[in-house]
Design a protein around this motif. Sequence first.
Motif, PDB file in Angstrom:
ATOM      1  N   SER A 112       0.821  -1.203   0.000  1.00 28.80           N
ATOM      2  CA  SER A 112       0.000   0.000   0.000  1.00 28.80           C
ATOM      3  C   SER A 112       0.861   1.261   0.000  1.00 28.80           C
ATOM      4  N   PHE A 113       1.908   1.251   0.827  1.00 34.20           N
ATOM      5  CA  PHE A 113       2.807   2.412   0.884  1.00 34.20           C
ATOM      6  C   PHE A 113       3.563   2.564  -0.433  1.00 34.20           C
ATOM      7  N   PHE A 114       4.108   1.458  -0.948  1.00 37.26           N
ATOM      8  CA  PHE A 114       4.866   1.523  -2.200  1.00 37.26           C
ATOM      9  C   PHE A 114       3.980   2.009  -3.345  1.00 37.26           C
ATOM     10  N   GLN A 115       2.731   1.560  -3.381  1.00 35.79           N
ATOM     11  CA  GLN A 115       1.815   1.992  -4.427  1.00 35.79           C
ATOM     12  C   GLN A 115       1.565   3.491  -4.333  1.00 35.79           C
ATOM     13  N   ARG A 116       1.412   3.982  -3.129  1.00 35.75           N
ATOM     14  CA  ARG A 116       1.126   5.403  -2.926  1.00 35.75           C
ATOM     15  C   ARG A 116       2.277   6.284  -3.402  1.00 35.75           C
ATOM     16  N   VAL A 117       3.495   5.966  -2.986  1.00 34.69           N
ATOM     17  CA  VAL A 117       4.627   6.822  -3.380  1.00 34.69           C
ATOM     18  C   VAL A 117       4.923   6.680  -4.871  1.00 34.69           C
ATOM     19  N   MET A 118       4.687   5.498  -5.429  1.00 34.12           N
ATOM     20  CA  MET A 118       4.926   5.317  -6.859  1.00 34.12           C
ATOM     21  C   MET A 118       3.899   6.097  -7.681  1.00 34.12           C
ATOM     22  N   ASN A 119       2.647   6.106  -7.257  1.00 37.95           N
ATOM     23  CA  ASN A 119       1.624   6.880  -7.961  1.00 37.95           C
ATOM     24  C   ASN A 119       1.973   8.368  -7.964  1.00 37.95           C
ATOM     25  N   GLN A 120       2.477   8.847  -6.833  1.00 35.00           N
ATOM     26  CA  GLN A 120       2.880  10.254  -6.751  1.00 35.00           C
ATOM     27  C   GLN A 120       4.044  10.529  -7.702  1.00 35.00           C
ATOM     28  N   ALA A 121       4.989   9.601  -7.759  1.00 38.33           N
ATOM     29  CA  ALA A 121       6.150   9.766  -8.639  1.00 38.33           C
ATOM     30  C   ALA A 121       5.733   9.785 -10.106  1.00 38.33           C
ATOM     31  N   LEU A 122       4.811   8.925 -10.471  1.00 40.14           N
ATOM     32  CA  LEU A 122       4.329   8.861 -11.856  1.00 40.14           C
ATOM     33  C   LEU A 122       3.642  10.166 -12.251  1.00 40.14           C
ATOM     34  N   THR A 123       2.850  10.710 -11.349  1.00 38.50           N
ATOM     35  CA  THR A 123       2.151  11.960 -11.628  1.00 38.50           C
ATOM     36  C   THR A 123       3.135  13.097 -11.883  1.00 38.50           C
ATOM     37  N   LEU A 124       4.194  13.152 -11.074  1.00 36.10           N
ATOM     38  CA  LEU A 124       5.191  14.211 -11.214  1.00 36.10           C
ATOM     39  C   LEU A 124       5.959  14.123 -12.538  1.00 36.10           C
ATOM     40  N   ARG A 125       5.977  12.956 -13.151  1.00 29.15           N
ATOM     41  CA  ARG A 125       6.762  12.757 -14.374  1.00 29.15           C
ATOM     42  C   ARG A 125       5.906  12.605 -15.628  1.00 29.15           C
ATOM     43  N   LYS A 126       4.655  13.026 -15.541  1.00 33.24           N
ATOM     44  CA  LYS A 126       3.737  12.889 -16.671  1.00 33.24           C
ATOM     45  C   LYS A 126       4.279  13.569 -17.928  1.00 33.24           C
ATOM     46  N   SER A 127       4.858  14.749 -17.778  1.00 34.34           N
ATOM     47  CA  SER A 127       5.358  15.479 -18.948  1.00 34.34           C
ATOM     48  C   SER A 127       6.477  14.718 -19.641  1.00 34.34           C
ATOM     49  N   LEU A 128       7.284  13.987 -18.879  1.00 33.99           N
ATOM     50  CA  LEU A 128       8.355  13.200 -19.488  1.00 33.99           C
ATOM     51  C   LEU A 128       7.787  11.989 -20.230  1.00 33.99           C
ATOM     52  N   PHE A 129       6.774  11.349 -19.667  1.00 33.70           N
ATOM     53  CA  PHE A 129       6.128  10.247 -20.369  1.00 33.70           C
ATOM     54  C   PHE A 129       5.492  10.736 -21.675  1.00 33.70           C
ATOM     55  N   ASP A 130       5.038  11.986 -21.686  1.00 33.76           N
ATOM     56  CA  ASP A 130       4.385  12.540 -22.880  1.00 33.76           C
ATOM     57  C   ASP A 130       5.374  13.081 -23.903  1.00 33.76           C
ATOM     58  N   ASP A 131       6.652  13.145 -23.553  1.00 31.38           N
ATOM     59  CA  ASP A 131       7.682  13.718 -24.428  1.00 31.38           C
ATOM     60  C   ASP A 131       8.230  12.641 -25.369  1.00 31.38           C
TER      61      ASP A 131
ATOM     62  N   LEU B 241       5.751  -2.486  -9.043  1.00 29.24           N
ATOM     63  CA  LEU B 241       6.318  -2.107 -10.337  1.00 29.24           C
ATOM     64  C   LEU B 241       5.809  -3.000 -11.463  1.00 29.24           C
ATOM     65  N   SER B 242       5.684  -4.286 -11.184  1.00 30.98           N
ATOM     66  CA  SER B 242       5.290  -5.242 -12.232  1.00 30.98           C
ATOM     67  C   SER B 242       3.842  -5.070 -12.672  1.00 30.98           C
ATOM     68  N   THR B 243       3.043  -4.333 -11.899  1.00 32.52           N
ATOM     69  CA  THR B 243       1.647  -4.102 -12.289  1.00 32.52           C
ATOM     70  C   THR B 243       1.488  -2.854 -13.158  1.00 32.52           C
TER      71      THR B 243
ATOM     72  N   ILE C 146      12.268  -5.618 -15.895  1.00 27.67           N
ATOM     73  CA  ILE C 146      12.868  -4.935 -14.743  1.00 27.67           C
ATOM     74  C   ILE C 146      14.258  -5.508 -14.464  1.00 27.67           C
ATOM     75  N   TYR C 147      15.188  -4.606 -14.187  1.00 32.65           N
ATOM     76  CA  TYR C 147      16.562  -4.944 -13.815  1.00 32.65           C
ATOM     77  C   TYR C 147      16.859  -4.328 -12.448  1.00 32.65           C
ATOM     78  N   GLU C 148      17.914  -4.820 -11.807  1.00 28.36           N
ATOM     79  CA  GLU C 148      18.308  -4.257 -10.517  1.00 28.36           C
ATOM     80  C   GLU C 148      19.822  -4.222 -10.391  1.00 28.36           C
ATOM     81  N   LYS C 149      20.297  -3.297  -9.583  1.00 29.75           N
ATOM     82  CA  LYS C 149      21.705  -3.240  -9.216  1.00 29.75           C
ATOM     83  C   LYS C 149      21.778  -3.038  -7.707  1.00 29.75           C
ATOM     84  N   LYS C 150      22.579  -3.866  -7.055  1.00 35.06           N
ATOM     85  CA  LYS C 150      22.722  -3.802  -5.600  1.00 35.06           C
ATOM     86  C   LYS C 150      23.957  -2.976  -5.258  1.00 35.06           C
ATOM     87  N   ARG C 151      23.736  -1.840  -4.628  1.00 38.39           N
ATOM     88  CA  ARG C 151      24.821  -0.930  -4.279  1.00 38.39           C
ATOM     89  C   ARG C 151      25.309  -1.177  -2.856  1.00 38.39           C
ATOM     90  N   PHE C 152      25.104  -2.370  -2.355  1.00 38.12           N
ATOM     91  CA  PHE C 152      25.591  -2.736  -1.029  1.00 38.12           C
ATOM     92  C   PHE C 152      26.361  -4.043  -1.163  1.00 38.12           C
TER      93      PHE C 152
END
Length: 394
Positions: free
Chosen positions: A78-97, A145-147, A154-160
């Motif tokens: 629930s928390f991850f979905q909330r912050v991701m939705n906010q992030a997507l909204t902030l980047r709408k112009s980039l998705f449209d570019d 993310l997968s939804t 999806i790829y990942e890099k572990k910085r630890f």
Amino acid sequence: MKAPKIKIKKQYLSKYQNGYPLLAPEWIQSLPEGLKEGDLVDVSSPDGKFIAKGYYGKQNKGLGWIFSAVREDKLDGSFFQRVMNQALTLRKSLFDDELTTAFRLFNGEGDGLGGITVDYYDGFLLIQWYSLGIYRYKKAFLKVLSTLSFVKGIYEKKRFETSEETSDFIWGKEAPAPLLIKENGITYATYLNDGWMTGIFLDQREVRKRIMDEYALSKRVLNTFSYTGAFSVAALYGGAAHTTSVDVAKRSLAKTTEQLEVNGMDPASQAIVVEDVFHYFKYAKRKGLQFDLVISDPPSFARTKKITFRASKDYPELLRDLIEITALNGVIVASTNYAGFSLTKFAQQVKEAFKGTKRSYKIRETFQLPTDFATLQSFPEGNYLKVLFLELDV
């Protein structure tokens, strides 16, 4: 079950009450015994009064991150979905570019959760985990993310530090190699499963565009610490007369060649030099070479056989070398990603570099992180990028 408490020293309480997100070890009065990576904690005053919710996760910056002012919040779907939705909204112009298909989708604490970033590469995502603590929540985060309908893989890099020997590819469809992305209409070859770096630093998007639009036309360009030559390609798109790309890494020749070729440019018509940048300066001075536009974006720390460079103290010396090979009325693009000093301090380093050179300068433009690299006013060190366009002889 009550969360363990991390108590903050009294003199730093106001920092956290005003939204500072990092659990800085020197600001902590006491840590509960037996804390494990990923444990949720209540951040509190010395007398136990709740301030914020965080998680414990050791990384080079600190001991974890605050993610909520609500005691009941958890790191769950629930928390991850909330912050991701906010992030997507902030980047709408980039998705449209249509001219840009790669950018930062989620930028750690700037988007509400420190210790993790997600980059978008034309439908493919690259997660970077900065501590084992946040990595413990991989399953729930990955599920969110997968939804997302636009995600192909999806790829990942572990910085630890980890003993895991796994592919960076973790979900969906594998990306082609190279994966060709667009940035301001320019094509760049990227690789999502080939070591730490992908072939382009996305945080310099606006700087490359400015070079292309305003500074490159008919100029002789020197691109130092050139990596894969992205600045050189942008300069050529802007009409540069010629580019010289210099980097000590042997791979830079093949990588820069590739970036030119995917844009229909002839690598043989440009200079790609595999050499220690500081050695190249000596060569350029000896040959009397002069450049109209000089780009300097060194790593914060670099070591070759004979030279160690630390941006924290060595940038003025680097700039003095650049000044000597910059033509009359030329421009130096001075950049650093060193988070340990402010933009004001960086400007002071520039001033120091020009002392005794008999050259004058003015700062024509200043850049920091683009908007997709979201930052917090309460955490200025998160806005690590500092770029100054220096016009000489004014």
